[in-house]
Design an enzyme around this catalytic site. Structure first.
Site, mmCIF file in Angstrom:
data_model
loop_
_atom_site.group_PDB
_atom_site.id
_atom_site.type_symbol
_atom_site.label_atom_id
_atom_site.label_comp_id
_atom_site.label_asym_id
_atom_site.label_seq_id
_atom_site.Cartn_x
_atom_site.Cartn_y
_atom_site.Cartn_z
ATOM 1 N N GLU A 57 32.175 33.316 48.269
ATOM 2 C CA GLU A 57 31.100 33.943 47.885
ATOM 3 C C GLU A 57 30.172 33.249 46.922
ATOM 4 O OE1 GLU A 57 32.503 38.396 47.254
ATOM 5 O OE2 GLU A 57 33.154 37.226 45.754
HETATM 6 C C1 NGO Z 1 36.456 39.555 47.263
HETATM 7 C C2 NGO Z 1 35.885 38.719 46.396
HETATM 8 C C3 NGO Z 1 36.579 38.899 45.063
HETATM 9 C C4 NGO Z 1 36.588 40.448 44.469
HETATM 10 C C5 NGO Z 1 37.245 41.044 45.746
HETATM 11 C C6 NGO Z 1 37.355 42.641 45.584
HETATM 12 C C7 NGO Z 1 37.288 37.566 47.697
HETATM 13 C C8 NGO Z 1 38.065 36.595 48.351
HETATM 14 N N1 NGO Z 1 36.167 37.582 46.795
HETATM 15 O O1 NGO Z 1 37.526 38.841 48.052
HETATM 16 O O2 NGO Z 1 36.033 38.146 43.997
HETATM 17 O O3 NGO Z 1 37.262 40.522 43.329
HETATM 18 O O4 NGO Z 1 36.666 41.071 47.065
HETATM 19 O O5 NGO Z 1 37.845 43.326 46.479
#
Ligand code: NGO
Length: 518
Positions: free
Chosen positions: A333
């Site tokens: 992300e």
């Molecule tokens: C995503 C995000 C995390 C969040 C999570 C919540 C990943 C790999 N990055 O998963 O920062 O906490 O969702 O479900």
């Protein structure tokens, strides 16, 4: 099997209840369910003679050899408290024997259990296999084996006779705990390790840094924890592990044959690090501590050489206190960098991890960079990312959020958790197969599965347990049991049989209406 020819072995196929698939479910009362219907994950092969059994008594002793002494002691500890029996462990003799004479084909974690009226022989090729076999024995004993005081008066302590031959389908069966959004103490983490060990989980992935907190001491960079560890989601006091405390977690996990994989999330999810080292953000502005739950806004500046000096310090110190072969570097992300800058950053971090003697793991986004074949990609959101990683020749850990994320809400009616990937009831968590879930990804591309528990909404161990149970055992079975043994009707009955055990252990769980709880 050779030693019990007189037994009429009832073949209790783990698949046995599958006949009623699709039909209305008439579930047997779980407490009276045969022992085969209590074991999770389902063993590869199990033949029990329920009419005959081995009884643990005041005379029971455990025979070990050099390599099996520790697991023998762990088995004895498990038996002593609830039974009140002395259960001595020695090389001299005993009706329960733990041997490392098992064939190489049993692998790192496989085991064989041969149980007759007079003896229990647990055989493996490695101590980890013995430990996994002890978990099977534990589940074959009545739930009161989990009692924390002597309940000796309530005899008998019986294990049905038979033969179990078992080994895992996948080498990686992980559980991830996010200690960054909310901090969990060493004691909390140990409690989680105890609960996951029962289901033969062999990897504990600790998500040690995120926007809201930096949770591991880095001696050469004290501000990371002094400033970055000082809060958490909602503004609580946060916290961090000293290197000594982290080593204690690693040791406790290793004693249960669980490998700790530390994750430092880079280059995004780094607000807490940037509070401590503002010069590493491209804007060079010191951000404020962050206690919300948005994602994607922070990034280390990839054009600044100081960034790589920090990454090197962190990876070097983490590698030195991590005996396991992996370091997870996040990579998820990142919205604040160009794709080219992101890819170059990941490739440089990969070199740093390699230089410190470890294998890099990253969330699926890291496949945008050029990866070494030894790098492992953790799928979480998209199927195309998984296929792209496979085309690079790397192996995958599968954590599809819509199935394996333990932080997703179960239903509209359960309030704890998030639901960006949908609602995930027990049947959703159980109803997928790693070898066929993604186009272009075959069994050979997958090293295993992992169930992440993110902690934006999860504040304490009662909540951790509620989210993990009963979904974690579902993921554990997907990772361990042969594909042919997978059967929802069988699983839900075996899951129901865990309830009295969890109650005895003080483990909170979601009473899913899909399960015929006693
Ligand atoms: C995503 C995000 C995390 C969040 C999570 C919540 C990943 C790999 N990055 O998963 O920062 O906490 O969702 O479900």
């Amino acid at each position: 099997m050779e030693k019990i020819p007189a037994l009429v072995l009832a073949v209790v196929a783990v698949l046995g209840t599958g006949a009623c698939r699709g039909a209305p479910v008439v579930a047997p009362a779980p407490m009276s369910a045969p022992v085969a219907h209590r074991i999770i994950p389902a063993p590869a092969s199990i033949m029990l003679a329920e009419a005959d059994s081995f009884a643990i008594t005041a005379a029971t002793a455990i025979r070990v050899e050099a390599g099996s002494a520790r697991v023998g002691e762990q088995l004895a500890e498990m038996l002593r408290t609830p039974t009140g029996f002395p259960v001595p462990v020695s090389a001299a003799g005993g009706s329960i024997s733990l041997e490392l004479t098992g064939a190489e084909t049993l692998g790192e974690e496989g085991y064989e259990l041969r149980i007759t009226r007079d003896s229990v022989a647990l055989v493996a090729h490695r101590a980890a296999g013995l430990f996994r076999g002890v978990q099977t024995l534990r589940q074959m004993l009545p739930p009161r084996i989990e009692a924390e005081e002597s309940v000796q008066s309530r005899l008998p302590w019986k294990i049905p006779a038979g033969v179990i031959r078992d080994r895992p389908r996948f080498a990686w069966r992980g559980a991830m705990l996010d200690v960054a959004r909310h901090f969990f103490t060493v004691q909390d983490v140990k409690q989680y390790i105890d609960a996951i060990a029962l289901y033969k989980i062999n990897v504990l992935h600790l998500h040690l840094s995120d926007d809201q907190g930096w949770r591991i001491e880095i001696a050469s960079r004290p501000r990371l924890t002094q400033l970055g560890g000082s809060t958490q989601v909602g503004g609580g006091p946060g916290g961090f592990y000293t290197q000594r405390e982290y080593a204690e977690i690693v040791r406790y996990a290793a004693d249960r044959h669980i490998t700790v994989v530390p994750e430092i999330d880079l280059p995004g999810h780094t607000n807490a690090a940037l509070v401590a080292y503002p010069e590493l953000s491209c804007g060079k502005q010191a951000p404020a501590l962050y206690t919300g739950i948005r994602v994607g806004f922070s990034a280390l500046c990839p054009g600044n050489e100081e960034t790589y000096r920090l990454v090197d310090d962190v990876v070097r110190e983490l590698a030195a206190i991590t005996p396991g072969p992996y370091i997870h570097v996040g990579g998820d992300e990142v919205e604040a960098l160009t794709p080219a800058d992101y890819a170059r950053f990941i490739e440089r971090v990969q070199e740093i991890v390699t230089r410190h003697g470890k294998r890099m793991i990253g969330w699926e986004e890291v496949a945008k960079g050029r990866l070494r074949p030894s790098t492992i990609v953790q799928q979480w959101r998209s199927d195309s990312a998984a296929a792209a990683a496979v085309r690079q020749g790397v192996k995958l850990i599968l954590s599809p959020a819509s199935r394996a994320y333990l932080d997703m809400r179960y239903t509209r009616g359960t309030m704890l958790g998030l639901n960006w990937a949908g609602f995930v009831e027990v049947r959703d968590a159980y109803g997928w197969d790693p070898a066929s879930f993604f186009p272009g990804v075959t069994e050979a591309d997958v090293i295993g599965v992992e169930a992440p528990l993110w902690s934006e909404t999860v504040k304490n161990m009662t909540a951790v347990q509620f989210m993990a149970f009963p979904r974690l055992p579902a993921i554990a079975e997907i990772g361990w049991s042969p594909a042919a043994a997978k059967d929802w009707e069988s699983f839900r009955v075996r899951l129901a049989a865990q309830a009295p055990r969890w109650e005895m252990m003080g483990v909170n769980f979601h009473r899913s209406p899909q399960i015929p709880w006693p």
